[in-house]
Design a protein around this motif. Structure first.
Motif, PDB file in Angstrom:
ATOM      1  N   SER A   3       0.830  -1.208   0.000  1.00  0.00           N
ATOM      2  CA  SER A   3       0.000   0.000   0.000  1.00  0.00           C
ATOM      3  C   SER A   3       0.865   1.260   0.000  1.00  0.00           C
TER       4      SER A   3
ATOM      5  N   ALA B 175       2.296   1.654  -3.509  1.00  0.00           N
ATOM      6  CA  ALA B 175       1.279   2.153  -4.438  1.00  0.00           C
ATOM      7  C   ALA B 175       1.028   3.645  -4.230  1.00  0.00           C
ATOM      8  N   GLU B 176       0.941   4.073  -2.967  1.00  0.00           N
ATOM      9  CA  GLU B 176       0.713   5.490  -2.683  1.00  0.00           C
ATOM     10  C   GLU B 176       1.885   6.326  -3.161  1.00  0.00           C
TER      11      GLU B 176
ATOM     12  N   ARG C 251       9.300   0.139  -8.212  1.00  0.00           N
ATOM     13  CA  ARG C 251       8.424  -0.375  -9.268  1.00  0.00           C
ATOM     14  C   ARG C 251       9.040  -1.569  -9.992  1.00  0.00           C
TER      15      ARG C 251
END
Length: 385
Positions: free
Chosen positions: A226, A229-230, A259
């Motif tokens: 999470s 992703a943020e 990534r």
């Protein structure tokens, strides 16, 4: 001990039972205990600070941490003194920890912080967020404080544990508050993005026994998905704005690592290019070290060593340098970084003797026990041949 047993039940089925289970449990329990002590100490420090400040009128639920942070970064103070005061008052770092970060004696830092406190009190400035040009200048110091606070937590300079979770968490919390207060400040958003992308790796940076796991060897499935992703969503928005600052560039570099699905899939040419831009912008010696790693990954270890040949481990006098944000970052608090990296690159060239010499230099000066164990393991590995 209960937490150590829980860690064993979680890790041993996948990592295997250690050679000395009892020693593993005792060591892990001791680390958890020390982490708890540090967290409780930081919390008590903040509570004492708040309880000692008279609050006129009715009590409120408002968190004044951001106002205190800006007040510490006072225009009457030199940036070096302002940052030291903020690290002490808001970050909860001890005077000794701040002194190590700046490479000065503890007594010198204590005097610097004491003078800074008196100057803030004598200024008579209101307890409120600054505005206009004053806000912009103080914001630079605020961001730098949060950056240093997070770095101290991300790789603690002393102690047995690699990470001080309390400092990392507090730096991220305060960075969120800065972004909420100044949503149009791209560098504030860049810093928050950087901290999120780095902190996402925290679960994988050590193994079950607390030993350091280098980035290429980390289990990326253990990263905080999470937070990744943020952070990636934020960095994409930041880079679309045009001109970028140093925190945005660092966030872009961290994004390239986060990534990539595997270490081998990392886009090293892009990272090397970003580090070159960051080096031009900051003149930081630490950035130069990181660029050397990227160059070595692109062009080979000899090319990385050429970059290191230009690095000087000089320590400027913070008290004489009014622009602490711009000065080259020396290795006062991390003197092992340069020889450890040189050892790594020398080993890749086949120079085992040179690598051993540099690993021993790094091992002699490192202060964090987790990093010290890691360097000792590299020395033992090379000595075995």
């Amino acid at each position: 001990m209960q937490e150590a047993l829980l860690a064993a039940a979680t890790r041993w089925p996948t990592d295997g039972v250690p050679d000395d289970p009892r020693a593993w449990l005792v060591t892990t329990a001791n680390r958890r205990y020390l982490d708890t002590l540090r967290s409780d100490s930081a919390r008590r420090t903040r509570e004492r600070r708040v309880s000692g400040e008279p609050a006129p009128g009715a009590a409120t639920q408002e968190d004044d941490s951001l106002v205190v942070l800006f007040l510490c970064c006072h225009p009457a103070l030199r940036p070096a003194s302002a940052i030291a005061l903020a690290l002490r008052a808001v970050g909860g770092l001890t005077t000794a920890e701040i002194a190590r970060a700046y490479g000065v004696p503890e007594a010198t830092m204590a005097q610097r912080i004491s003078r800074a406190k008196k100057q803030v009190v004598l200024s008579g400035r209101p307890f409120a967020l600054p505005v206009g040009d004053e806000r912009d200048e103080r914001l630079r110091s605020v961001l730098h404080v949060l950056y240093l606070m997070f770095n101290e937590g991300y790789t603690a300079r002393t102690g047995d544990a690699l990470v001080r979770a309390d400092l990392c968490d507090e730096a991220v919390r305060l960075a969120r508050m800065v972004v909420a207060a100044f949503p149009d400040e791209a560098e504030a958003a860049g810093l928050l993005t950087l901290l999120l992308l780095l902190d996402a790796r925290r679960p994988a940076r050590t193994d079950g026994a607390g030993n350091l796991v280098p980035l290429p060897a980390q289990d990326r499935t253990r990263w905080d998905a999470s937070a990744v992703a943020e952070g990636l969503a934020l960095v994409d928005r930041l880079l679309s704005r045009g001109a970028v600052g140093e925190y945005q560039l660092q966030a872009a570099i961290a994004a390239e690592h986060d990534r990539a699905p595997t270490a081998d899939a990392t886009d090293w040419p892009r990272i090397a290019a970003l580090y070159a831009l960051l080096e031009d912008l900051t003149g930081s010696l630490v950035v130069t070290l990181n660029r050397a790693v990227a160059v070595a990954m692109v062009d080979g270890p000899h090319a990385g060593l050429v970059v290191l040949d230009g690095v000087q481990d000089a320590v400027p006098d913070d008290e004489q340098d009014d622009d602490v944000h711009r000065r080259p970052t020396a290795f006062a608090g991390d003197p092992h970084r340069l020889p450890a990296l040189r050892a790594h690159l020398l080993e890749q060239t086949g120079d085992t003797a040179g690598a051993l010499r540099e690993y021993r230099r790094a091992h002699a000066v490192v202060t964090n026990l987790a990093e010290r164990r890691h360097l000792a393991a590299q020395i033992a590995r090379l000595e075995r041949g």
